[in-house]
Design a protein around this motif. Structure first.
Motif, PDB file in Angstrom:
ATOM      1  N   PHE A  56       2.678   3.093  -2.030  1.00 28.55           N
ATOM      2  CA  PHE A  56       2.013   2.043  -2.800  1.00 28.55           C
ATOM      3  C   PHE A  56       1.260   1.103  -1.857  1.00 28.55           C
ATOM      4  O   PHE A  56       0.104   0.746  -2.108  1.00 28.55           O
ATOM      5  N   HIS A  57       1.876   0.735  -0.756  1.00 30.53           N
ATOM      6  CA  HIS A  57       1.228  -0.123   0.232  1.00 30.53           C
ATOM      7  C   HIS A  57      -0.042   0.535   0.770  1.00 30.53           C
ATOM      8  O   HIS A  57      -1.104  -0.098   0.876  1.00 30.53           O
ATOM      9  N   VAL A 117      -2.866   0.515  -1.946  1.00 31.43           N
ATOM     10  CA  VAL A 117      -3.516  -0.790  -2.104  1.00 31.43           C
ATOM     11  C   VAL A 117      -4.367  -1.115  -0.873  1.00 31.43           C
ATOM     12  O   VAL A 117      -5.513  -1.562  -0.997  1.00 31.43           O
ATOM     13  N   SER A 118      -3.828  -0.861   0.309  1.00 33.51           N
ATOM     14  CA  SER A 118      -4.595  -1.124   1.537  1.00 33.51           C
ATOM     15  C   SER A 118      -5.855  -0.273   1.591  1.00 33.51           C
ATOM     16  O   SER A 118      -6.927  -0.753   1.988  1.00 33.51           O
ATOM     17  N   MET A 167      -7.516   1.023  -0.995  1.00 37.75           N
ATOM     18  CA  MET A 167      -8.469   0.532  -1.991  1.00 37.75           C
ATOM     19  C   MET A 167      -9.158  -0.732  -1.482  1.00 37.75           C
ATOM     20  O   MET A 167     -10.377  -0.878  -1.625  1.00 37.75           O
ATOM     21  N   ALA A 168      -8.388  -1.636  -0.889  1.00 37.84           N
ATOM     22  CA  ALA A 168      -8.959  -2.884  -0.370  1.00 37.84           C
ATOM     23  C   ALA A 168     -10.001  -2.601   0.717  1.00 37.84           C
ATOM     24  O   ALA A 168     -11.048  -3.256   0.762  1.00 37.84           O
ATOM     25  N   PHE A 222      -2.650  -2.401  -9.760  1.00 39.66           N
ATOM     26  CA  PHE A 222      -3.495  -2.386  -8.569  1.00 39.66           C
ATOM     27  C   PHE A 222      -4.369  -3.634  -8.504  1.00 39.66           C
ATOM     28  O   PHE A 222      -4.640  -4.153  -7.419  1.00 39.66           O
ATOM     29  N   ALA A 243      -2.277  -6.529  -7.031  1.00 43.90           N
ATOM     30  CA  ALA A 243      -2.079  -6.352  -5.592  1.00 43.90           C
ATOM     31  C   ALA A 243      -3.374  -6.642  -4.830  1.00 43.90           C
ATOM     32  O   ALA A 243      -3.343  -7.271  -3.761  1.00 43.90           O
ATOM     33  N   LEU A 244      -4.506  -6.217  -5.363  1.00 44.18           N
ATOM     34  CA  LEU A 244      -5.784  -6.471  -4.692  1.00 44.18           C
ATOM     35  C   LEU A 244      -6.173  -7.943  -4.764  1.00 44.18           C
ATOM     36  O   LEU A 244      -6.706  -8.486  -3.796  1.00 44.18           O
ATOM     37  N   HIS A 253      -4.246  -9.520  -2.090  1.00 42.21           N
ATOM     38  CA  HIS A 253      -4.831  -9.163  -0.796  1.00 42.21           C
ATOM     39  C   HIS A 253      -6.041 -10.045  -0.464  1.00 42.21           C
ATOM     40  O   HIS A 253      -6.180 -10.519   0.659  1.00 42.21           O
ATOM     41  N   ASP A 266      -6.509   2.389 -12.356  1.00 45.09           N
ATOM     42  CA  ASP A 266      -5.826   3.423 -11.578  1.00 45.09           C
ATOM     43  C   ASP A 266      -6.619   4.715 -11.524  1.00 45.09           C
ATOM     44  O   ASP A 266      -6.567   5.424 -10.539  1.00 45.09           O
ATOM     45  N   LEU A 322      -7.984   4.155  -7.918  1.00 49.25           N
ATOM     46  CA  LEU A 322      -7.116   4.937  -7.054  1.00 49.25           C
ATOM     47  C   LEU A 322      -7.515   6.406  -7.136  1.00 49.25           C
ATOM     48  O   LEU A 322      -7.674   7.073  -6.126  1.00 49.25           O
TER      49      LEU A 322
END
Length: 177
Positions: A36-37, A40-41, A43-44, A64, A67-68, A71, A121, A149
């Motif tokens: 998951f980390h 997200v990383s 995608m960012a 997502f 989380a973004l 971020h 997603d 994603l």
């Protein structure tokens, strides 16, 4: 973690919700903290313009999107299905393969000129994402990117969005439906 590693964390459920569909279930990826980390990383890292706002599409886009937003240190707007939000809403109806649906957002909360990244997603045919982009644009937002994603390129959704001038990104692609 590579995109192949991430893809391996997503289970496929055949014939759901109807025969011939290969449902890409992200639950197994969400259960894996490192996966998951990394998702997200990743995608960012693909988001090229720092957003003022992340807009997550119900419901898995909320995961997502939140989380973004964390971020980037920006706000999160949740785009909901029909009749889920209290108060005055702005909405848009859009066509599905088998009917019609509606996305809504709280009225008056998106400011004109805000740079928004649309998040979900998965992108399949692109109908919901395009409706979300139109809804946000109608409120004066500048949609700088749509981030997913998973892309199902055989269904053409990302290509449709790009043909309409909306930059898209995804970490994982799966062939087929």
């Amino acid at each position: 973690m590579t995109s192949d590693d991430l893809a391996a964390l997503i289970r496929t459920i055949p014939d759901h919700p109807k025969p011939g569909i290969q449902f890409r279930d992200i639950t197994t990826l969400l259960l894996d903290g490192a996966g998951f980390h990394a998702a997200v990383s990743g995608m960012a890292a693909q988001i090229e313009t720092r957003p003022d706002l992340i807009a997550g599409i119900e419901a898995r886009g909320f995961l997502f999107g939140a989380a973004l937003a964390h971020h980037f240190g920006c706000g999160l707007l949740t785009l909901r299905k029909r009749n889920k939000l209290p108060g005055q809403v702005t909405g848009i109806n859009y066509a599905l393969e088998y009917g019609e649906d509606r996305l809504e957002m709280p009225h008056g909360l998106v400011r004109s000129g805000q740079r928004v990244v649309l998040v979900d997603d998965l992108i399949a045919t692109g109908g919901t994402a395009w409706a979300a982009a139109q809804l946000l644009s109608g409120a004066g937002a500048e949609i700088v990117q749509a981030a997913f994603l998973i892309d199902l390129p055989d269904l053409g959704g990302a290509a449709r969005l790009q043909d309409k001038g909306l930059k898209t990104s995804s970490l994982i692609s799966f062939a087929g439906h």
